[in-house]
Design a protein around this motif. Structure first.
Motif, PDB file in Angstrom:
ATOM      1  N   LYS A   1       0.830  -1.202   0.000  1.00  0.00           N
ATOM      2  CA  LYS A   1       0.000   0.000   0.000  1.00  0.00           C
ATOM      3  C   LYS A   1       0.861   1.248   0.000  1.00  0.00           C
ATOM      4  CE  LYS A   1      -1.694  -1.041   4.452  1.00  0.00           C
ATOM      5  NZ  LYS A   1      -2.572  -0.794   5.591  1.00  0.00           N
ATOM      6  N   ILE A   2       0.273   2.326  -0.493  1.00  0.00           N
ATOM      7  CA  ILE A   2       0.892   3.649  -0.450  1.00  0.00           C
ATOM      8  C   ILE A   2      -0.024   4.522   0.386  1.00  0.00           C
ATOM      9  CG2 ILE A   2       1.439   5.717  -1.793  1.00  0.00           C
ATOM     10  CD1 ILE A   2       2.420   3.964  -4.010  1.00  0.00           C
ATOM     11  N   TYR A   3       0.564   5.291   1.290  1.00  0.00           N
ATOM     12  CA  TYR A   3      -0.209   6.155   2.167  1.00  0.00           C
ATOM     13  C   TYR A   3       0.596   7.396   2.502  1.00  0.00           C
ATOM     14  CZ  TYR A   3       2.636   3.455   5.428  1.00  0.00           C
ATOM     15  OH  TYR A   3       3.683   2.846   6.054  1.00  0.00           O
ATOM     16  N   ILE A   4      -0.102   8.406   3.004  1.00  0.00           N
ATOM     17  CA  ILE A   4       0.526   9.651   3.434  1.00  0.00           C
ATOM     18  C   ILE A   4       0.622   9.601   4.955  1.00  0.00           C
ATOM     19  CG2 ILE A   4       0.369  12.171   3.494  1.00  0.00           C
ATOM     20  CD1 ILE A   4       0.690  11.218   0.671  1.00  0.00           C
ATOM     21  N   LYS A   5       1.832   9.766   5.464  1.00  0.00           N
ATOM     22  CA  LYS A   5       2.073   9.718   6.909  1.00  0.00           C
ATOM     23  C   LYS A   5       2.883  10.946   7.290  1.00  0.00           C
ATOM     24  CE  LYS A   5       4.220   6.709  10.333  1.00  0.00           C
ATOM     25  NZ  LYS A   5       4.904   5.422  10.495  1.00  0.00           N
ATOM     26  N   ASP A   6       2.333  11.790   8.140  1.00  0.00           N
ATOM     27  CA  ASP A   6       2.994  13.023   8.578  1.00  0.00           C
ATOM     28  C   ASP A   6       3.416  13.898   7.402  1.00  0.00           C
ATOM     29  OD1 ASP A   6       2.707  12.183  11.224  1.00  0.00           O
ATOM     30  OD2 ASP A   6       4.638  11.145  11.206  1.00  0.00           O
ATOM     31  N   GLY A   7       2.628  13.904   6.329  1.00  0.00           N
ATOM     32  CA  GLY A   7       2.906  14.744   5.172  1.00  0.00           C
ATOM     33  C   GLY A   7       3.826  14.127   4.140  1.00  0.00           C
ATOM     34  N   PHE A   8       4.332  12.915   4.388  1.00  0.00           N
ATOM     35  CA  PHE A   8       5.238  12.254   3.452  1.00  0.00           C
ATOM     36  C   PHE A   8       4.579  11.009   2.872  1.00  0.00           C
ATOM     37  CE2 PHE A   8       8.055  14.428   6.451  1.00  0.00           C
ATOM     38  CZ  PHE A   8       8.828  15.168   5.576  1.00  0.00           C
ATOM     39  N   ALA A   9       4.850  10.742   1.591  1.00  0.00           N
ATOM     40  CA  ALA A   9       4.330   9.542   0.945  1.00  0.00           C
ATOM     41  C   ALA A   9       5.197   8.358   1.353  1.00  0.00           C
ATOM     42  CB  ALA A   9       4.333   9.701  -0.568  1.00  0.00           C
ATOM     43  N   LYS A  10       4.551   7.310   1.837  1.00  0.00           N
ATOM     44  CA  LYS A  10       5.244   6.094   2.266  1.00  0.00           C
ATOM     45  C   LYS A  10       4.684   4.913   1.504  1.00  0.00           C
ATOM     46  CE  LYS A  10       7.319   8.078   5.845  1.00  0.00           C
ATOM     47  NZ  LYS A  10       8.737   8.119   6.067  1.00  0.00           N
ATOM     48  N   VAL A  11       5.508   3.883   1.365  1.00  0.00           N
ATOM     49  CA  VAL A  11       5.067   2.642   0.744  1.00  0.00           C
ATOM     50  C   VAL A  11       5.340   1.514   1.738  1.00  0.00           C
ATOM     51  CG1 VAL A  11       7.254   2.269  -0.488  1.00  0.00           C
ATOM     52  CG2 VAL A  11       5.203   1.183  -1.311  1.00  0.00           C
ATOM     53  N   LEU A  12       4.375   0.617   1.881  1.00  0.00           N
ATOM     54  CA  LEU A  12       4.539  -0.553   2.740  1.00  0.00           C
ATOM     55  C   LEU A  12       4.934  -1.716   1.854  1.00  0.00           C
ATOM     56  CD1 LEU A  12       4.210  -1.416   5.714  1.00  0.00           C
ATOM     57  CD2 LEU A  12       1.973  -2.291   5.082  1.00  0.00           C
ATOM     58  N   ILE A  13       6.138  -2.225   2.071  1.00  0.00           N
ATOM     59  CA  ILE A  13       6.687  -3.298   1.245  1.00  0.00           C
ATOM     60  C   ILE A  13       6.486  -4.616   1.971  1.00  0.00           C
ATOM     61  CG2 ILE A  13       8.779  -4.228   0.197  1.00  0.00           C
ATOM     62  CD1 ILE A  13       9.843  -1.319   0.275  1.00  0.00           C
ATOM     63  N   GLY A  14       6.018  -5.612   1.244  1.00  0.00           N
ATOM     64  CA  GLY A  14       5.825  -6.932   1.819  1.00  0.00           C
ATOM     65  C   GLY A  14       6.863  -7.908   1.305  1.00  0.00           C
ATOM     66  N   VAL A  15       7.484  -8.633   2.235  1.00  0.00           N
ATOM     67  CA  VAL A  15       8.355  -9.746   1.876  1.00  0.00           C
ATOM     68  C   VAL A  15       7.423 -10.943   1.770  1.00  0.00           C
ATOM     69  CG1 VAL A  15      10.301 -11.165   2.575  1.00  0.00           C
ATOM     70  CG2 VAL A  15      10.285  -8.732   3.116  1.00  0.00           C
ATOM     71  N   ALA A  16       7.221 -11.440   0.569  1.00  0.00           N
ATOM     72  CA  ALA A  16       6.157 -12.401   0.336  1.00  0.00           C
ATOM     73  C   ALA A  16       6.643 -13.640  -0.401  1.00  0.00           C
ATOM     74  CB  ALA A  16       5.048 -11.737  -0.466  1.00  0.00           C
ATOM     75  N   LYS A  17       5.920 -14.723  -0.170  1.00  0.00           N
ATOM     76  CA  LYS A  17       6.189 -15.988  -0.853  1.00  0.00           C
ATOM     77  C   LYS A  17       4.948 -16.300  -1.679  1.00  0.00           C
ATOM     78  CE  LYS A  17       7.754 -20.634   0.164  1.00  0.00           C
ATOM     79  NZ  LYS A  17       9.174 -20.681  -0.071  1.00  0.00           N
TER      80      LYS A  17
END
Length: 154
Positions: free
Chosen positions: A109-125
């Motif tokens: 997911k991509i979200y805005i946190k404290d005014g900055f764009a962040k991406v949540l990266i998943g280590v996935a199988k």
């Protein structure tokens, strides 16, 4: 604010269906001016995106951020490779995990946190077809159980 929380912009729903997420890591993104404006307008598609580690740096590849409508001359390439902002130890850990067979690094997911764009990266199988079927069966069973419990409470 904990990782993964903030003003949700885009979510990769297909990722949890196709992959078993083992771990998640939050990272910042290096963006151009019109890109952050397009992200704030929720013009992002994570469907085919993935993370590649090259020369000790992490990059977000194949994530589509649509051009900003009022950007004209200053607009960006929608599919350009974007650098991720992470600590060296995090990148080293990700590259070690990515070398395992069957492990993929995908944006969840991509979200805005404290005014900055962040991406949540998943280590996935990657899941097999029968794993996907089992997950759908569990989901349907839970739905049925919840439905009957709601009917009994009435």
């Amino acid at each position: 604010m904990p990782k993964g929380e903030g003003n949700l912009i885009a979510q990769n729903r297909k990722a949890r269906h196709d992959y078993a997420v083992l771990e998640t890591i939050e990272a910042g993104m290096v963006l151009k001016g019109t890109e952050i404006k397009a992200i704030r307008n929720r013009r992002v598609n994570l469907k085919d995106g993935y993370v590649r580690i090259r020369d000790g740096e992490a990059f977000l590849v194949n994530v589509h951020i649509s051009p900003y409508e009022q950007g004209n001359l200053f607009n960006h390439d929608p599919l350009r490779t974007r650098k991720l902002l992470m600590h060296k130890k995090q990148i080293a850990k990700l590259s070690a995990e990515a070398k395992n067979t069957g492990i993929a690094l995908i944006p969840l997911k991509i979200y805005i946190k404290d005014g900055f764009a962040k991406v949540l990266i998943g280590v996935a199988k990657g899941k097999k077809q029968y794993d996907k079927r089992q997950d759908l069966k569990k989901k349907d069973m839970n739905r049925e159980i919840n439905r009957t419990l709601r009917e009994r409470q009435r």
